[in-house]
Design a protein around this motif. Structure first.
Motif, short mmCIF file in Angstrom:
data_model
loop_
_atom_site.label_atom_id
_atom_site.label_comp_id
_atom_site.label_asym_id
_atom_site.label_seq_id
_atom_site.Cartn_x
_atom_site.Cartn_y
_atom_site.Cartn_z
N HIS A 1 -3.15 -1.00 -0.07
CA HIS A 1 -3.50 -2.20 -0.81
C HIS A 1 -2.25 -3.04 -1.10
N ALA A 2 -1.17 -2.39 -1.50
CA ALA A 2 0.06 -3.13 -1.82
C ALA A 2 0.61 -3.81 -0.58
N VAL A 3 0.60 -3.11 0.55
CA VAL A 3 1.12 -3.68 1.80
C VAL A 3 0.27 -4.87 2.23
N LEU A 4 -1.06 -4.72 2.15
CA LEU A 4 -1.96 -5.80 2.54
C LEU A 4 -1.77 -7.03 1.67
N LEU A 5 -1.67 -6.82 0.37
CA LEU A 5 -1.51 -7.94 -0.54
C LEU A 5 -0.16 -8.64 -0.33
N ALA A 6 0.89 -7.87 -0.09
CA ALA A 6 2.21 -8.45 0.13
C ALA A 6 2.21 -9.34 1.38
N ARG A 7 1.54 -8.88 2.43
CA ARG A 7 1.46 -9.69 3.64
C ARG A 7 0.71 -10.99 3.38
N ARG A 8 -0.36 -10.91 2.62
CA ARG A 8 -1.15 -12.11 2.34
C ARG A 8 -0.35 -13.11 1.51
N LEU A 9 0.46 -12.62 0.57
CA LEU A 9 1.22 -13.50 -0.32
C LEU A 9 2.57 -13.91 0.27
#
Length: 363
Positions: A45-53
């Motif tokens: 979840h953290a990796v996915l959110l960081a990529r999106r932001l």
């Protein structure tokens, strides 16, 4: 909400809409540089959110690396070694100490000092804590079980005072699950009666049919830990908090209801599959439990049985017997206190993490 330093909290739906579809939650308008910090749960979840932001993904963990982050913060050299074994470059790993220690010994909660009085602790009384978990389903199964063990312990030792620190995320209706039949666990029912607050802390009396009473207190949990002579607890982060407070503990891993035991990552979703989900979850939990010699975080950190663990189809009588033996051995309790504080290390992790974030933002 109301947590100091937290500007906003977004639920699962808002998170998924942002991470998967790029829709920013209402009120979320980040300005300038930022970071995404993983502090627990599923690393994906953290990796996915960081990529999106478009932010760097940073992780504080024990060394169980499953995803790629820009930096890894670990509590000790053993965590560094675990990260290196998973192929993390040495320059990406920073030993910062344990954040649990800062939580327990840092600024503290404003109601820490009032908590022992709210629990009824005092001269001539042994304060014993019951920590049945912070999730409603954990409380539903574990609280009646722990109350049964506590009533048996109190019947054998005069002066025992039993307190249940209630998570701030639980509601009174979650606590009232103890009024219903306990199911397959070796538990007892109890009537939940609101008590007058002490020092602003909410309190309830948990009264079993045979007259045994425990006090549930919401707030001031670190103050309770520091005053307790012993804690009966499920595994989890609470064992690290108890260790940081130097609180002797008996860690109980009851496996009567395997399908209700939480699993990390996607394993937790097995129980939601229609039809065979609960049986698959029970199989996965049994398999997962066999992989680890210890369940308590201080034992995992020390690599030995620093605190006793009871695993399997454990009865309330067995828990009471083990707790009584510990309370009868002051030397063992003191040795446990010293060992727990040593294995958790000194405070300072929060400032080191903050310094790394400041450094990255400045870059």
């Amino acid at each position: 909400e109301g947590v100091p330093g937290v500007a906003g909290i977004f639920g699962p739906r808002a998170y998924l809409a942002c991470a998967l579809l790029g829709r920013r939650p209402a009120g979320f308008r980040p300005r300038g540089p930022g970071v995404v910090v993983f502090l627990g749960g599923d690393q994906a979840h953290a990796v996915l959110l960081a990529r999106r932001l478009g932010y760097p993904a940073l992780a504080y963990l024990e060394g169980a690396v499953r995803r790629r982050f820009q930096e890894y913060w670990v509590p000790d050299e053993a965590g560094r070694a675990r990260a290196a074994a998973r192929g993390v470059p040495p320059g990406a790993v920073h030993v910062v100490g344990d954040l649990m220690v800062d939580a327990v010994h840092g600024a503290g909660e404003p109601d820490d000092e009032a908590a022992p009085a709210a629990a009824g602790a005092g001269p001539g009384r042994e304060l014993v804590l019951l920590l049945p978990g912070s999730r409603p389903y954990e409380v539903r199964h574990a609280l009646p079980f722990f109350l049964n063990a506590a009533r048996r312990l109190a019947a054998r030792r005069e002066g025992v005072r039993v307190c249940v620190p209630v998570s701030p995320f639980l509601r009174e209706e979650d606590l009232r699950a103890v009024e219903r039949p306990p199911g397959r666990m070796d538990g007892v029912t109890a009537r939940v009666e609101p008590l007058e607050p002490v020092g602003g802390l909410r309190r309830w009396r948990l009264l079993t049919p045979d007259g045994f009473a425990a006090v549930a207190v919401q707030g001031g949990r670190y103050g309770l830990m520091r005053h307790a002579r012993l804690a009966l607890t499920l595994p989890g982060s609470k064992t690290a908090e108890l260790a940081a407070a130097g609180t002797p503990m008996l860690v109980v891993v009851p496996l009567q209801v395997l399908e209700e035991v939480p699993l990390p990552g996607a394993g937790q979703l097995l129980g939601h599959l229609p039809g065979v989900g609960r049986r698959l979850k029970a199989w996965a939990v049994a398999r997962y439990a066999r992989r680890f010699p210890w369940a308590a975080l201080p034992n995992l950190r020390a690599g030995r049985a620093l605190v006793p663990e009871l695993r399997g189809r454990v009865s309330a009588a067995e828990v009471a017997d083990a707790a009584a033996r510990l309370l009868d051995d002051p030397a063992a309790l003191e040795a446990m206190r010293v060992g727990l504080r040593a294995v958790m290390g000194p405070p300072g992790a929060a400032e080191r993490v903050a310094e790394r974030i400041r450094h990255l933002l400045a870059e």
